[in-house]
Design a protein around this motif. Structure first.
Motif: not given
Length: 73
Positions: A8, A11-12, A40, A47, A49, A59
């Motif tokens: 999470c 992330k937007t 999520c 999200h 991805g 990351r």
């Protein structure tokens, strides 16, 4: 790193799947990768991805990059 942080943080959060799909199409139109949308389990937002096993980046962590280890679903 906890599951929440991996899934999470950074992330937007999109309020709806429709909005997330629109953003994913915009990224693809700009020459970016193909993303999928998902709900999520931690924040209950949607999200955008990579598909499982297709992450193309590392990351960022507090002490440098953290390799992403993904398993095909």
């Amino acid at each position: 790193m906890t599951e929440y942080e991996i899934a999470c943080l950074g992330k937007t959060p999109f309020p709806s799947r429709r909005t997330a799909r629109r953003r994913a199409r915009q990224i693809r139109g700009e020459g970016g990768p193909h993303f999928h949308t998902y709900r999520c389990p931690f924040c209950l937002a949607v999200h955008v991805g990579h598909a499982a096993g297709h992450a193309t980046y590392l990351r960022a962590g507090r002490h440098g990059p953290i390799p992403v280890q993904e398993y095909a679903a």
